[in-house]
Motif scaffolding. Structure first.
Motif, PDB file in Angstrom:
ATOM      1  N   THR A  53      60.327  31.645  -9.937  1.00  0.00           N
ATOM      2  CA  THR A  53      60.968  32.898  -9.552  1.00  0.00           C
ATOM      3  C   THR A  53      60.481  33.357  -8.181  1.00  0.00           C
ATOM      4  O   THR A  53      61.066  34.231  -7.573  1.00  0.00           O
ATOM      5  N   THR A  54      59.415  32.743  -7.732  1.00  0.00           N
ATOM      6  CA  THR A  54      58.871  33.072  -6.411  1.00  0.00           C
ATOM      7  C   THR A  54      59.034  31.885  -5.472  1.00  0.00           C
ATOM      8  O   THR A  54      58.128  31.501  -4.746  1.00  0.00           O
ATOM      9  N   MET A  55      60.236  31.278  -5.482  1.00  0.00           N
ATOM     10  CA  MET A  55      60.490  30.062  -4.720  1.00  0.00           C
ATOM     11  C   MET A  55      60.173  30.216  -3.240  1.00  0.00           C
ATOM     12  O   MET A  55      59.529  29.367  -2.641  1.00  0.00           O
ATOM     13  N   SER A  56      60.601  31.303  -2.655  1.00  0.00           N
ATOM     14  CA  SER A  56      60.445  31.461  -1.219  1.00  0.00           C
ATOM     15  C   SER A  56      58.979  31.374  -0.768  1.00  0.00           C
ATOM     16  O   SER A  56      58.681  30.644   0.170  1.00  0.00           O
ATOM     17  N   PRO A  57      58.051  32.083  -1.427  1.00  0.00           N
ATOM     18  CA  PRO A  57      56.651  31.964  -0.999  1.00  0.00           C
ATOM     19  C   PRO A  57      56.088  30.553  -1.174  1.00  0.00           C
ATOM     20  O   PRO A  57      55.337  30.079  -0.334  1.00  0.00           O
ATOM     21  N   ILE A  58      56.464  29.865  -2.273  1.00  0.00           N
ATOM     22  CA  ILE A  58      55.969  28.512  -2.502  1.00  0.00           C
ATOM     23  C   ILE A  58      56.540  27.572  -1.445  1.00  0.00           C
ATOM     24  O   ILE A  58      55.818  26.769  -0.856  1.00  0.00           O
ATOM     25  N   TYR A  59      57.839  27.679  -1.185  1.00  0.00           N
ATOM     26  CA  TYR A  59      58.466  26.852  -0.156  1.00  0.00           C
ATOM     27  C   TYR A  59      57.790  27.107   1.185  1.00  0.00           C
ATOM     28  O   TYR A  59      57.487  26.164   1.919  1.00  0.00           O
ATOM     29  N   GLN A  60      57.543  28.368   1.474  1.00  0.00           N
ATOM     30  CA  GLN A  60      56.927  28.706   2.763  1.00  0.00           C
ATOM     31  C   GLN A  60      55.525  28.127   2.871  1.00  0.00           C
ATOM     32  O   GLN A  60      55.117  27.660   3.929  1.00  0.00           O
ATOM     33  N   LEU A  61      54.775  28.120   1.756  1.00  0.00           N
ATOM     34  CA  LEU A  61      53.443  27.503   1.754  1.00  0.00           C
ATOM     35  C   LEU A  61      53.532  26.001   2.063  1.00  0.00           C
ATOM     36  O   LEU A  61      52.746  25.480   2.848  1.00  0.00           O
ATOM     37  N   LEU A  62      54.500  25.331   1.429  1.00  0.00           N
ATOM     38  CA  LEU A  62      54.690  23.898   1.680  1.00  0.00           C
ATOM     39  C   LEU A  62      55.081  23.658   3.137  1.00  0.00           C
ATOM     40  O   LEU A  62      54.555  22.763   3.798  1.00  0.00           O
ATOM     41  N   LYS A  63      55.977  24.477   3.639  1.00  0.00           N
ATOM     42  CA  LYS A  63      56.441  24.340   5.030  1.00  0.00           C
ATOM     43  C   LYS A  63      55.299  24.615   5.997  1.00  0.00           C
ATOM     44  O   LYS A  63      55.104  23.873   6.972  1.00  0.00           O
ATOM     45  N   ASP A  64      54.542  25.670   5.735  1.00  0.00           N
ATOM     46  CA  ASP A  64      53.406  26.002   6.602  1.00  0.00           C
ATOM     47  C   ASP A  64      52.385  24.860   6.616  1.00  0.00           C
ATOM     48  O   ASP A  64      51.825  24.530   7.666  1.00  0.00           O
ATOM     49  N   GLY A  65      52.140  24.260   5.455  1.00  0.00           N
ATOM     50  CA  GLY A  65      51.199  23.139   5.370  1.00  0.00           C
ATOM     51  C   GLY A  65      51.672  21.942   6.180  1.00  0.00           C
ATOM     52  O   GLY A  65      50.889  21.312   6.898  1.00  0.00           O
ATOM     53  N   ALA A  66      52.966  21.635   6.083  1.00  0.00           N
ATOM     54  CA  ALA A  66      53.528  20.511   6.836  1.00  0.00           C
ATOM     55  C   ALA A  66      53.488  20.792   8.340  1.00  0.00           C
ATOM     56  O   ALA A  66      53.116  19.928   9.136  1.00  0.00           O
ATOM     57  N   ASP A  67      53.863  22.022   8.720  1.00  0.00           N
ATOM     58  CA  ASP A  67      53.824  22.403  10.142  1.00  0.00           C
ATOM     59  C   ASP A  67      52.404  22.324  10.688  1.00  0.00           C
ATOM     60  O   ASP A  67      52.165  21.861  11.806  1.00  0.00           O
ATOM     61  N   SER A  68      51.454  22.766   9.894  1.00  0.00           N
ATOM     62  CA  SER A  68      50.050  22.735  10.299  1.00  0.00           C
ATOM     63  C   SER A  68      49.567  21.293  10.470  1.00  0.00           C
ATOM     64  O   SER A  68      48.842  20.974  11.418  1.00  0.00           O
TER      65      SER A  68
END
Length: 149
Positions: A53-68
């Motif tokens: 139900t909190t997809m956006s924060p989890i997706y953003q964490l994955l994206k931030d990790g990949a970008d980092s």
């Protein structure tokens, strides 16, 4: 043998990947090769995020990790005078890296070196890339730590 002109360095930001990043950038500096750092947001993690139900924060964490992860490769490349292009994708890491391999002369990547049941259950991204890539793959294994470290 033709020199390496384009090197792909997959990374997830882990210590194992960092060892391979260092080797790949060192090789690029010696050969004058162009480098692309790629990080693939694993489809399994994305599927989990989609069910949440909190997809956006989890997706953003994955994206931030990949970008980092790819950003760190760029920073390390800058220190050596090696320009690094960065790419972040979604999907199965082994599949996406193998698909991209047609545009490169070499892939330099790390491995965990799992054996036994862990290898059977989890497989190896590096092993799959070696099997399906259309260019040579250099797999860099992290040195094992001894009990005195």
């Amino acid at each position: 043998m033709e020199p390496f002109r384009r090197i792909l360095i997959p990374t997830d930001g882990s210590d194992n990947a960092k060892v391979a990043v260092a080797k790949g950038l060192e090789l690029a500096k010696m050969t004058g090769a162009e480098v692309t750092a790629i990080s693939v947001m694993d489809a399994v993690g994305l599927a989990y995020a989609a069910q949440s139900t909190t997809m956006s924060p989890i997706y953003q964490l994955l994206k931030d990790g990949a970008d980092s992860a790819v950003g760190q490769v760029r920073k390390e490349g800058e220190k050596l005078g090696v320009p690094v292009r960065t790419v972040v994708k979604e999907g199965n890491p082994a599949d996406e890296i193998a698909k991209a391999s047609g545009n490169y002369d070499l892939i330099v990547m790390g491995t965990l070196g799992r054996t036994g049941l862990a290898h059977l259950l989890l497989g190896s991204v590096a092993e799959k890339v070696v099997r399906f890539a259309s260019c040579p793959v250099m797999v860099v294994r992290v040195p094992k730590k001894t009990g005195s470290e």
